[in-house]
Design a protein around this motif. Structure first.
Motif, mmCIF file in Angstrom:
data_model
loop_
_atom_site.group_PDB
_atom_site.id
_atom_site.type_symbol
_atom_site.label_atom_id
_atom_site.label_comp_id
_atom_site.label_asym_id
_atom_site.label_seq_id
_atom_site.Cartn_x
_atom_site.Cartn_y
_atom_site.Cartn_z
ATOM 1 N N GLN A 217 -9.253 -82.301 25.221
ATOM 2 C CA GLN A 217 -9.466 -80.941 24.737
ATOM 3 C C GLN A 217 -10.689 -80.922 23.823
ATOM 4 O O GLN A 217 -10.745 -81.624 22.828
ATOM 5 C CB GLN A 217 -8.230 -80.445 23.985
ATOM 6 N N ALA A 220 -10.342 -80.416 20.055
ATOM 7 C CA ALA A 220 -9.942 -81.577 19.253
ATOM 8 C C ALA A 220 -11.128 -82.494 19.012
ATOM 9 O O ALA A 220 -11.315 -83.017 17.907
ATOM 10 C CB ALA A 220 -8.820 -82.334 19.961
ATOM 11 N N HIS A 223 -13.648 -80.567 16.478
ATOM 12 C CA HIS A 223 -13.002 -79.715 15.488
ATOM 13 C C HIS A 223 -13.864 -79.509 14.248
ATOM 14 O O HIS A 223 -13.894 -78.416 13.665
ATOM 15 C CB HIS A 223 -11.642 -80.303 15.090
ATOM 16 N N THR A 227 -15.263 -76.178 12.333
ATOM 17 C CA THR A 227 -14.987 -75.910 10.924
ATOM 18 C C THR A 227 -16.256 -75.537 10.163
ATOM 19 O O THR A 227 -16.258 -74.611 9.345
ATOM 20 C CB THR A 227 -14.309 -77.131 10.275
ATOM 21 N N PHE A 234 -8.223 -73.723 5.529
ATOM 22 C CA PHE A 234 -7.006 -74.147 6.223
ATOM 23 C C PHE A 234 -6.642 -75.525 5.683
ATOM 24 O O PHE A 234 -7.413 -76.132 4.928
ATOM 25 C CB PHE A 234 -7.213 -74.181 7.741
ATOM 26 N N GLN A 237 -5.184 -81.415 9.171
ATOM 27 C CA GLN A 237 -3.989 -82.139 9.567
ATOM 28 C C GLN A 237 -4.278 -83.595 9.936
ATOM 29 O O GLN A 237 -5.245 -83.882 10.643
ATOM 30 C CB GLN A 237 -3.324 -81.444 10.771
ATOM 31 N N ARG A 242 -7.858 -82.649 11.587
ATOM 32 C CA ARG A 242 -8.060 -81.618 12.608
ATOM 33 C C ARG A 242 -7.508 -80.268 12.164
ATOM 34 O O ARG A 242 -6.593 -80.186 11.360
ATOM 35 C CB ARG A 242 -7.383 -82.036 13.921
ATOM 36 N N ARG A 243 -8.064 -79.244 12.753
ATOM 37 C CA ARG A 243 -7.589 -77.880 12.617
ATOM 38 C C ARG A 243 -6.834 -77.505 13.892
ATOM 39 O O ARG A 243 -6.867 -78.253 14.880
ATOM 40 C CB ARG A 243 -8.754 -76.921 12.396
ATOM 41 N N GLU A 244 -6.152 -76.397 13.912
ATOM 42 C CA GLU A 244 -5.570 -75.916 15.157
ATOM 43 C C GLU A 244 -6.702 -75.673 16.152
ATOM 44 O O GLU A 244 -7.756 -75.142 15.782
ATOM 45 C CB GLU A 244 -4.791 -74.624 14.926
ATOM 46 N N TYR A 245 -6.485 -76.061 17.407
ATOM 47 C CA TYR A 245 -7.575 -75.941 18.372
ATOM 48 C C TYR A 245 -7.110 -75.345 19.688
ATOM 49 O O TYR A 245 -5.917 -75.326 20.003
ATOM 50 C CB TYR A 245 -8.234 -77.305 18.614
ATOM 51 N N ASN A 246 -8.076 -74.837 20.448
ATOM 52 C CA ASN A 246 -7.802 -74.228 21.749
ATOM 53 C C ASN A 246 -7.345 -75.276 22.755
ATOM 54 O O ASN A 246 -7.876 -76.382 22.786
ATOM 55 C CB ASN A 246 -9.063 -73.538 22.288
ATOM 56 N N ARG A 247 -6.400 -74.897 23.594
ATOM 57 C CA ARG A 247 -5.900 -75.783 24.651
ATOM 58 C C ARG A 247 -6.116 -75.088 25.992
ATOM 59 O O ARG A 247 -5.454 -74.116 26.310
ATOM 60 C CB ARG A 247 -4.421 -76.115 24.427
#
Length: 326
Positions: A217, A220, A223, A227, A234, A237, A242-247
């Motif tokens: 992805q 990921a 990332h 940012t 945010f 993690q 990492r931040r929330e990312y598109n899948r």
């Protein structure tokens, strides 16, 4: 910039194939780069076509293409580059979470460069919010910051992890350098959305499709560039921050075939060119059988050296699947 899957070294192959199919005079053609990435293919065709449509799901890619594709007039802002390079660093979000300090072990950038990224990013936003610069200049500066920061990143290739020790390039001082772009008389469009949703709203002549080949992805792997581009608050993690990312469905073994078929079916373009690797999830036979349902099909291929994250060169085959739609 260092971008996995970049077509920069395959531009000659792609262009010659398009010429063979469409003709050498593309001045009246609308060209769409649906999975634009770093924008290498769109940039290669920008001066040759009537207009370019560019899209990518990742925001940092949108920023890069919003500048190199949508910006067509000369932008005078050398004084701003000088101002930004003269800034002292600040201990902002990038420094706190992505440079080694008393509260953080991640080391994607040296402390000095992380502080400079924070200072430059905050100042660019200030320029825009107080209307010192317009939207074109904003994306020019932001694109330049992303590309310049990438040059001093302490990674092997992508941002899935950082190196244990600062490599020589990461120890160099960050210098904000202007990102290149072509001057034209065009009015180009750049989007930041899901390709499967966008395709139903577009129409043109030449559609170039370069979807992900495997389950990796991009959100990921890149990332941190997202940012820097978004510069939002945010909680990073895990070890890599990492931040929330598109899948994307194009990275899913159980989703890619249906996603690709819907895309080809909904494409309101006369010609569709699709790059895909011999290392991809789908076989060439599967892609051929799918595309043959929607027009006259042929395929070209080119063997080339592939460089992975560890820089170990190996030979892979790049296929360019072509359908002239009925």
């Amino acid at each position: 910039m260092n971008y996995i899957g970049s077509k920069k070294k395959l531009i000659a192959f792609i262009k010659e194939t398009v010429y063979e199919e469409v003709g050498y005079n593309l001045k009246e053609q609308v060209f769409c780069d649906l999975f634009a990435g770093s924008g290498a293919v769109g940039r290669a065709f920008k001066k040759e076509v009537k207009a370019v449509i560019s899209n990518d799901l990742e925001y940092f890619s949108y920023v890069l293409n919003r500048h190199c594709i949508a910006n067509c007039k000369k932008i005078e802002c050398q004084d701003l580059f000088d101002e930004l390079n003269a800034l002292d660093g600040v201990e902002g979000f990038i420094f706190r979470h992505y440079a080694k300090n008393t509260k953080n072990e991640r080391e994607y950038f040296s402390a000095q460069n992380a502080k400079k990224i924070d200072a430059m990013r905050e100042r660019i936003e200030h320029y825009y919010s107080c209307k010192r610069i317009d939207e074109d200049s904003y994306f020019y500066l932001l694109s330049s910051l992303i590309a310049s920061a990438d040059k001093v990143a302490n990674t092997a290739s992508v941002y899935g992890s950082y190196l244990k020790y600062l490599k020589p390039l990461a120890q160099k001082k960050l210098i904000l350098e202007p990102s290149e772009y072509e001057l034209t008389n065009q009015s180009n469009r750049v989007y930041n959305t899901d390709a499967s949703e966008l395709i139903v709203m577009l129409h043109g002549d030449i559609l170039y499709v370069d979807p992900p080949y495997n389950v990796r992805q991009y959100g990921a792997d890149y990332h941190l560039l997202n940012t820097i581009a978004l510069y939002d608050e945010f909680t990073p993690q895990g070890k890599t921050g990492r931040r929330e990312y598109n899948r994307s469905n194009f990275c899913k073994k159980n989703g890619i075939k249906n996603a690709l078929e819907e895309l080809i079916k909904n494409a309101k373009f006369r010609y569709v060119f699709m790059s895909y690797s011999s290392d991809g999830i789908l076989s060439s036979e599967t892609i051929a059988n799918l595309m043959k349902q929607y027009g006259t099909y042929r395929c070209k291929s080119m063997a080339h050296k592939y460089f992975g994250q560890k820089k170990s060169a190996r030979t892979t085959v790049e296929y360019l699947h072509i359908v002239k739609k009925w």
